[in-house]
Design a protein around this motif. Sequence first.
Motif, PDB file in Angstrom:
ATOM      1  N   LEU A 125      45.640  -7.579  -4.099  1.00 38.15           N
ATOM      2  CA  LEU A 125      45.002  -7.139  -5.342  1.00 38.15           C
ATOM      3  C   LEU A 125      46.014  -6.419  -6.232  1.00 38.15           C
ATOM      4  CD1 LEU A 125      42.423  -6.795  -7.029  1.00 38.15           C
ATOM      5  CD2 LEU A 125      42.014  -4.649  -5.787  1.00 38.15           C
ATOM      6  N   LEU A 126      46.899  -5.628  -5.624  1.00 39.27           N
ATOM      7  CA  LEU A 126      47.921  -4.930  -6.393  1.00 39.27           C
ATOM      8  C   LEU A 126      48.828  -5.918  -7.123  1.00 39.27           C
ATOM      9  CD1 LEU A 126      49.468  -2.380  -7.226  1.00 39.27           C
ATOM     10  CD2 LEU A 126      50.730  -2.540  -5.063  1.00 39.27           C
ATOM     11  N   ILE A 127      49.252  -6.975  -6.443  1.00 37.78           N
ATOM     12  CA  ILE A 127      50.097  -7.992  -7.087  1.00 37.78           C
ATOM     13  C   ILE A 127      49.388  -8.584  -8.300  1.00 37.78           C
ATOM     14  CG2 ILE A 127      51.066 -10.310  -6.809  1.00 37.78           C
ATOM     15  CD1 ILE A 127      51.684  -9.538  -3.896  1.00 37.78           C
ATOM     16  N   ASP A 128      48.125  -8.956  -8.113  1.00 35.67           N
ATOM     17  CA  ASP A 128      47.358  -9.534  -9.217  1.00 35.67           C
ATOM     18  C   ASP A 128      47.267  -8.558 -10.386  1.00 35.67           C
ATOM     19  OD1 ASP A 128      45.446 -11.539 -10.392  1.00 35.67           O
ATOM     20  OD2 ASP A 128      44.075  -9.844 -10.178  1.00 35.67           O
ATOM     21  N   HIS A 129      46.975  -7.308 -10.111  1.00 31.10           N
ATOM     22  CA  HIS A 129      46.807  -6.322 -11.168  1.00 31.10           C
ATOM     23  C   HIS A 129      48.125  -6.016 -11.882  1.00 31.10           C
ATOM     24  CE1 HIS A 129      42.716  -4.445  -9.860  1.00 31.10           C
ATOM     25  NE2 HIS A 129      42.619  -5.688 -10.267  1.00 31.10           N
ATOM     26  N   VAL A 130      49.219  -5.964 -11.131  1.00 32.14           N
ATOM     27  CA  VAL A 130      50.522  -5.698 -11.747  1.00 32.14           C
ATOM     28  C   VAL A 130      50.871  -6.778 -12.769  1.00 32.14           C
ATOM     29  CG1 VAL A 130      53.003  -5.735 -11.253  1.00 32.14           C
ATOM     30  CG2 VAL A 130      51.506  -4.250  -9.936  1.00 32.14           C
ATOM     31  N   GLY A 179      49.562  -7.536 -20.517  1.00 33.52           N
ATOM     32  CA  GLY A 179      48.812  -6.795 -21.523  1.00 33.52           C
ATOM     33  C   GLY A 179      47.310  -6.839 -21.348  1.00 33.52           C
ATOM     34  N   ARG A 180      46.832  -7.224 -20.167  1.00 30.82           N
ATOM     35  CA  ARG A 180      45.397  -7.368 -19.939  1.00 30.82           C
ATOM     36  C   ARG A 180      44.812  -6.139 -19.251  1.00 30.82           C
ATOM     37  NH1 ARG A 180      47.225 -12.547 -17.811  1.00 30.82           N
ATOM     38  NH2 ARG A 180      47.132 -14.114 -19.456  1.00 30.82           N
ATOM     39  N   THR A 181      43.559  -5.863 -19.548  1.00 27.33           N
ATOM     40  CA  THR A 181      42.836  -4.765 -18.909  1.00 27.33           C
ATOM     41  C   THR A 181      42.449  -5.160 -17.489  1.00 27.33           C
ATOM     42  OG1 THR A 181      41.991  -3.942 -21.010  1.00 27.33           O
ATOM     43  CG2 THR A 181      40.769  -3.314 -19.050  1.00 27.33           C
ATOM     44  N   ILE A 182      42.534  -4.207 -16.573  1.00 24.46           N
ATOM     45  CA  ILE A 182      42.133  -4.457 -15.186  1.00 24.46           C
ATOM     46  C   ILE A 182      41.051  -3.455 -14.786  1.00 24.46           C
ATOM     47  CG2 ILE A 182      44.397  -5.356 -14.519  1.00 24.46           C
ATOM     48  CD1 ILE A 182      44.849  -2.589 -13.107  1.00 24.46           C
ATOM     49  N   GLN A 183      40.343  -3.764 -13.720  1.00 26.30           N
ATOM     50  CA  GLN A 183      39.418  -2.815 -13.108  1.00 26.30           C
ATOM     51  C   GLN A 183      40.087  -2.315 -11.829  1.00 26.30           C
ATOM     52  OE1 GLN A 183      35.461  -4.077 -11.596  1.00 26.30           O
ATOM     53  NE2 GLN A 183      34.645  -2.478 -12.945  1.00 26.30           N
TER      54      GLN A 183
END
Length: 309
Positions: A70-75, A81-85
């Motif tokens: 999940l960290l890789i995806d969010h990074v 420039g996209r918002t993450i949850q």
Amino acid sequence: MQRRPKAILIGIAGDSGAGKSTFVGELRELIGSDRVMTISIDDYHSLDRRERNLIGVTALHPWKANNLGLLIDHVWQLKAGRTIQKPVYDHSTGTIAPPENVTPTDIILLEGLHILYLEKLREALDLKIYFDTDTRLRVRWKVRRDRETRGYTEEEVLAEIERRRTDVVRYIEPQKAWADLVIKYVPDDDRAPTEDNPEPIKVQIAERLRGPKRRLVKWLSLGSRFGLIEAVHYYENIVGEEMEVADIQGKTAPTSMNALMEMISDTAHLKEKMNERDYDPIRVTQFLVANMIMELAYGRQGIQGAWAN
């Protein structure tokens, strides 16, 4: 101002208690809180404190106690420039809290145990830093922090440090091999503690010779030759590779610090922040790394030039 289409990502890894979070907070203050966000990757713990104790793993275990996928995806989402949850880990209770929405700023500082652990994480980073703080300081600072803010007793912290030792060697320390900069805080045993400096510390900055031309140590070497700063320059083999090193010691006077910053950069933004009586090695390091990050994000003109565009 025209914003960057992609965020600049800085990764700062190292063992617990190394001083990463404090350093990151100071960088954010120097560069500007409206342009910098900080993320602790402790938020990506997949097990809470009770669950880790129940199954006998530490928070340092990359895949048993953390969601690095999940960290890789969010990074990469943040870099685009996209918002993450983002998940949230509450250190005061040792529990996983509800997630929060995070929208990236120009510069994102990611700090934690595993930010350099996987290739897909490293590929997203524009600058990779490893904190290799001396064990004496790490233990002292971790005991102080965990006792004051995380509800542990000193005995519990010391027992946890011992329990984590194998995982530190196996999962955390090897990340040093991937860092562009290795920063090490070391007790300065040559200087007696004083009232305004009860814990004298010198800072060793090691910089990789290969890769992008982001030279910080050469400026310290030049500054020491000009008498602006007390810094010893040498080369050392670190994790199998020769690196250029500068040891910063003692206090740097405001006039000397100002001259050093003028020599290094055209950025006026940081000079406006220079209003201290003197600069210890940690503070000098914070200014130099902040300047490096600003140049990565905005070029040599710094924030003022970016505002003008």
